[in-house]
Scaffold this motif. Structure first.
Motif, PDB file in Angstrom:
ATOM      1  N   THR A 105       0.839  -1.195   0.000  1.00  0.00           N
ATOM      2  CA  THR A 105       0.000   0.000   0.000  1.00  0.00           C
ATOM      3  C   THR A 105       0.872   1.242   0.000  1.00  0.00           C
ATOM      4  O   THR A 105       2.039   1.199   0.376  1.00  0.00           O
ATOM      5  CB  THR A 105      -0.929   0.072   1.234  1.00  0.00           C
ATOM      6  N   PHE A 106       0.278   2.337  -0.423  1.00  0.00           N
ATOM      7  CA  PHE A 106       0.882   3.638  -0.172  1.00  0.00           C
ATOM      8  C   PHE A 106      -0.203   4.512   0.407  1.00  0.00           C
ATOM      9  O   PHE A 106      -1.386   4.322   0.177  1.00  0.00           O
ATOM     10  CB  PHE A 106       1.555   4.232  -1.411  1.00  0.00           C
ATOM     11  N   ARG A 107       0.197   5.460   1.223  1.00  0.00           N
ATOM     12  CA  ARG A 107      -0.743   6.307   1.954  1.00  0.00           C
ATOM     13  C   ARG A 107      -0.432   7.770   1.682  1.00  0.00           C
ATOM     14  O   ARG A 107       0.718   8.164   1.663  1.00  0.00           O
ATOM     15  CB  ARG A 107      -0.684   6.019   3.452  1.00  0.00           C
ATOM     16  N   LEU A 108      -1.492   8.535   1.486  1.00  0.00           N
ATOM     17  CA  LEU A 108      -1.387   9.980   1.296  1.00  0.00           C
ATOM     18  C   LEU A 108      -1.865  10.640   2.576  1.00  0.00           C
ATOM     19  O   LEU A 108      -3.031  10.530   2.954  1.00  0.00           O
ATOM     20  CB  LEU A 108      -2.234  10.432   0.109  1.00  0.00           C
ATOM     21  N   TRP A 109      -0.958  11.315   3.263  1.00  0.00           N
ATOM     22  CA  TRP A 109      -1.232  11.998   4.524  1.00  0.00           C
ATOM     23  C   TRP A 109      -1.406  13.479   4.213  1.00  0.00           C
ATOM     24  O   TRP A 109      -0.554  14.085   3.587  1.00  0.00           O
ATOM     25  CB  TRP A 109      -0.081  11.790   5.499  1.00  0.00           C
ATOM     26  N   ASP A 110      -2.493  14.080   4.687  1.00  0.00           N
ATOM     27  CA  ASP A 110      -2.830  15.476   4.380  1.00  0.00           C
ATOM     28  C   ASP A 110      -2.744  16.310   5.650  1.00  0.00           C
ATOM     29  O   ASP A 110      -3.511  16.113   6.589  1.00  0.00           O
ATOM     30  CB  ASP A 110      -4.241  15.531   3.796  1.00  0.00           C
ATOM     31  N   PHE A 111      -1.793  17.253   5.671  1.00  0.00           N
ATOM     32  CA  PHE A 111      -1.601  18.142   6.820  1.00  0.00           C
ATOM     33  C   PHE A 111      -1.943  19.589   6.482  1.00  0.00           C
ATOM     34  O   PHE A 111      -1.532  20.501   7.191  1.00  0.00           O
ATOM     35  CB  PHE A 111      -0.150  18.067   7.313  1.00  0.00           C
ATOM     36  N   ARG A 112      -2.699  19.812   5.405  1.00  0.00           N
ATOM     37  CA  ARG A 112      -3.008  21.188   4.998  1.00  0.00           C
ATOM     38  C   ARG A 112      -3.914  21.888   5.994  1.00  0.00           C
ATOM     39  O   ARG A 112      -3.772  23.080   6.224  1.00  0.00           O
ATOM     40  CB  ARG A 112      -3.641  21.196   3.607  1.00  0.00           C
ATOM     41  N   ASP A 113      -4.855  21.192   6.601  1.00  0.00           N
ATOM     42  CA  ASP A 113      -5.723  21.761   7.636  1.00  0.00           C
ATOM     43  C   ASP A 113      -5.157  21.322   8.984  1.00  0.00           C
ATOM     44  O   ASP A 113      -5.151  20.131   9.299  1.00  0.00           O
ATOM     45  CB  ASP A 113      -7.158  21.267   7.471  1.00  0.00           C
ATOM     46  N   PRO A 114      -4.669  22.263   9.810  1.00  0.00           N
ATOM     47  CA  PRO A 114      -4.018  21.885  11.078  1.00  0.00           C
ATOM     48  C   PRO A 114      -4.921  21.102  12.040  1.00  0.00           C
ATOM     49  O   PRO A 114      -4.432  20.344  12.854  1.00  0.00           O
ATOM     50  CB  PRO A 114      -3.619  23.224  11.700  1.00  0.00           C
ATOM     51  N   SER A 115      -6.240  21.242  11.923  1.00  0.00           N
ATOM     52  CA  SER A 115      -7.138  20.558  12.853  1.00  0.00           C
ATOM     53  C   SER A 115      -7.512  19.156  12.374  1.00  0.00           C
ATOM     54  O   SER A 115      -8.036  18.356  13.145  1.00  0.00           O
ATOM     55  CB  SER A 115      -8.406  21.385  13.064  1.00  0.00           C
ATOM     56  N   ILE A 116      -7.272  18.846  11.096  1.00  0.00           N
ATOM     57  CA  ILE A 116      -7.624  17.540  10.546  1.00  0.00           C
ATOM     58  C   ILE A 116      -6.397  16.953   9.865  1.00  0.00           C
ATOM     59  O   ILE A 116      -5.784  17.588   9.013  1.00  0.00           O
ATOM     60  CB  ILE A 116      -8.758  17.662   9.503  1.00  0.00           C
ATOM     61  N   HIS A 117      -6.033  15.755  10.254  1.00  0.00           N
ATOM     62  CA  HIS A 117      -4.919  15.067   9.606  1.00  0.00           C
ATOM     63  C   HIS A 117      -5.472  13.801   8.971  1.00  0.00           C
ATOM     64  O   HIS A 117      -5.532  12.754   9.592  1.00  0.00           O
ATOM     65  CB  HIS A 117      -3.807  14.744  10.614  1.00  0.00           C
TER      66      HIS A 117
END
Length: 127
Positions: A105-117
């Motif tokens: 698998t590969f995973r895309l982690w989104d940190f653009r919104d500081p309150s939602i990861h």
């Protein structure tokens, strides 16, 4: 393969090859500025997040870690892979991280919104 008679030339000069004026826009760091510790296994990859204040590392301990490099503190431990991580990479202009693993698998982690990861999981290669 080198024999014992082969010679290797070394230079004592600290200046990079170039125009020879001795000026450089990039300083040379000779000692580590900090050490980022928290993995239990080998760190196989690392990359800077946009802005240069955070870095992500991928490890054989099945986690990726997001660090604040100015304080050397662990910001987030990115867990979920079932086997060793093989790579991590960041987007050049967005706060996005991709991790890949031997679990296919590969995973895309989104940190653009500081309150939602958020994380999206994608099935990768079968071999």
């Amino acid at each position: 393969q080198m024999s014992g008679e082969d010679e290797v030339e070394f230079s004592d000069k600290d200046e990079p090859d170039g125009d020879g004026d001795g000026s450089s826009d990039c300083p040379t760091v000779r000692v580590p500025l900090t050490s980022l510790k928290s993995h239990q296994g080998v760190v196989i990859a690392a990359d800077w997040l946009v802005g240069g204040k955070q870095a992500v590392t991928a490890s054989w301990d099945r986690t990726a870690n997001l660090y604040d490099v100015e304080t050397s503190e662990l910001v987030h431990s990115l867990t979920g892979h079932d086997q060793e991580l093989t790579h991590c990479c960041t987007h050049p202009t967005q706060r996005l991280v991709v991790t890949s693993s031997r679990d296919t698998t590969f995973r895309l982690w989104d940190f653009r919104d500081p309150s939602i990861h958020s994380v999206n999981v994608f099935q990768g290669h079968t071999e």
